[in-house]
Design a protein around this motif. Sequence first.
Motif, PDB file in Angstrom:
ATOM      1  N   LEU A  18      30.360  30.130   8.036  1.00 33.73           N
ATOM      2  CA  LEU A  18      31.086  31.369   8.310  1.00 33.73           C
ATOM      3  C   LEU A  18      30.174  32.581   8.230  1.00 33.73           C
ATOM      4  CD1 LEU A  18      34.290  30.683   6.209  1.00 33.73           C
ATOM      5  CD2 LEU A  18      33.999  30.432   8.678  1.00 33.73           C
ATOM      6  N   GLY A  19      29.156  32.510   7.409  1.00 30.08           N
ATOM      7  CA  GLY A  19      28.233  33.624   7.228  1.00 30.08           C
ATOM      8  C   GLY A  19      27.357  33.356   6.022  1.00 30.08           C
ATOM      9  N   ASP A  40      27.837  38.264   5.964  1.00 29.88           N
ATOM     10  CA  ASP A  40      27.138  39.158   6.873  1.00 29.88           C
ATOM     11  C   ASP A  40      27.704  39.171   8.288  1.00 29.88           C
ATOM     12  OD1 ASP A  40      26.369  36.594   7.535  1.00 29.88           O
ATOM     13  OD2 ASP A  40      24.218  36.998   7.573  1.00 29.88           O
ATOM     14  N   LYS A  41      28.733  38.362   8.559  1.00 26.05           N
ATOM     15  CA  LYS A  41      29.304  38.304   9.908  1.00 26.05           C
ATOM     16  C   LYS A  41      30.645  39.009   9.954  1.00 26.05           C
ATOM     17  CE  LYS A  41      27.197  34.180  11.807  1.00 26.05           C
ATOM     18  NZ  LYS A  41      27.434  32.990  12.591  1.00 26.05           N
ATOM     19  N   LEU A  42      30.962  39.546  11.133  1.00 30.01           N
ATOM     20  CA  LEU A  42      32.269  40.147  11.355  1.00 30.01           C
ATOM     21  C   LEU A  42      33.284  39.056  11.676  1.00 30.01           C
ATOM     22  CD1 LEU A  42      31.146  43.113  13.630  1.00 30.01           C
ATOM     23  CD2 LEU A  42      31.651  43.187  11.182  1.00 30.01           C
ATOM     24  N   VAL A  43      34.559  39.347  11.487  1.00 34.16           N
ATOM     25  CA  VAL A  43      35.617  38.379  11.757  1.00 34.16           C
ATOM     26  C   VAL A  43      35.561  37.884  13.198  1.00 34.16           C
ATOM     27  CG1 VAL A  43      38.123  38.100  11.899  1.00 34.16           C
ATOM     28  CG2 VAL A  43      37.117  39.318   9.978  1.00 34.16           C
ATOM     29  N   SER A  44      35.214  38.755  14.117  1.00 34.37           N
ATOM     30  CA  SER A  44      35.219  38.400  15.536  1.00 34.37           C
ATOM     31  C   SER A  44      33.955  37.647  15.986  1.00 34.37           C
ATOM     32  CB  SER A  44      35.383  39.666  16.374  1.00 34.37           C
ATOM     33  OG  SER A  44      34.308  40.559  16.104  1.00 34.37           O
ATOM     34  N   GLU A  58      27.996  26.952  18.592  1.00 32.00           N
ATOM     35  CA  GLU A  58      28.716  28.081  18.025  1.00 32.00           C
ATOM     36  C   GLU A  58      30.169  27.954  18.449  1.00 32.00           C
ATOM     37  OE1 GLU A  58      26.835  31.657  19.409  1.00 32.00           O
ATOM     38  OE2 GLU A  58      25.252  31.522  17.905  1.00 32.00           O
ATOM     39  N   GLY A  59      31.052  28.523  17.664  1.00 30.59           N
ATOM     40  CA  GLY A  59      32.455  28.423  18.004  1.00 30.59           C
ATOM     41  C   GLY A  59      33.276  29.526  17.370  1.00 30.59           C
ATOM     42  N   GLU A  60      34.583  29.454  17.607  1.00 32.31           N
ATOM     43  CA  GLU A  60      35.499  30.426  17.037  1.00 32.31           C
ATOM     44  C   GLU A  60      36.546  29.690  16.208  1.00 32.31           C
ATOM     45  OE1 GLU A  60      37.003  32.425  20.487  1.00 32.31           O
ATOM     46  OE2 GLU A  60      38.302  30.783  21.047  1.00 32.31           O
ATOM     47  N   VAL A  61      36.980  30.334  15.133  1.00 34.97           N
ATOM     48  CA  VAL A  61      37.962  29.732  14.244  1.00 34.97           C
ATOM     49  C   VAL A  61      39.336  29.791  14.905  1.00 34.97           C
ATOM     50  CG1 VAL A  61      39.033  29.855  11.964  1.00 34.97           C
ATOM     51  CG2 VAL A  61      36.609  30.427  12.230  1.00 34.97           C
TER      52      VAL A  61
END
Length: 87
Positions: A18-19, A40-44, A58-61
Amino acid sequence: ENKLDLLLDLNLSVSVELGRTTMMIKDILELGRGSIIEFDKLVSEAVDIHVNGRKIAEGEVVVVDKHFGIRITSLVDPAERIKGLRK
């Protein structure tokens, strides 16, 4: 018999990052239920997908039937994935 078939039943460890963050030991020791760790990562932003410790995509939740999942949005170049296996 295809030699590749021998590899198809191997189990591999898959993890999603996630970060990252850096914390001092004293802050880690103070963590408890309800504590929040900021990454260190943004939600988006895309999350990194690792197989046996190597980034492959890489992917999205996403949420699937009340469970978290990851939709793959991009793959690491196949040549890079194979190069990573040699290390």
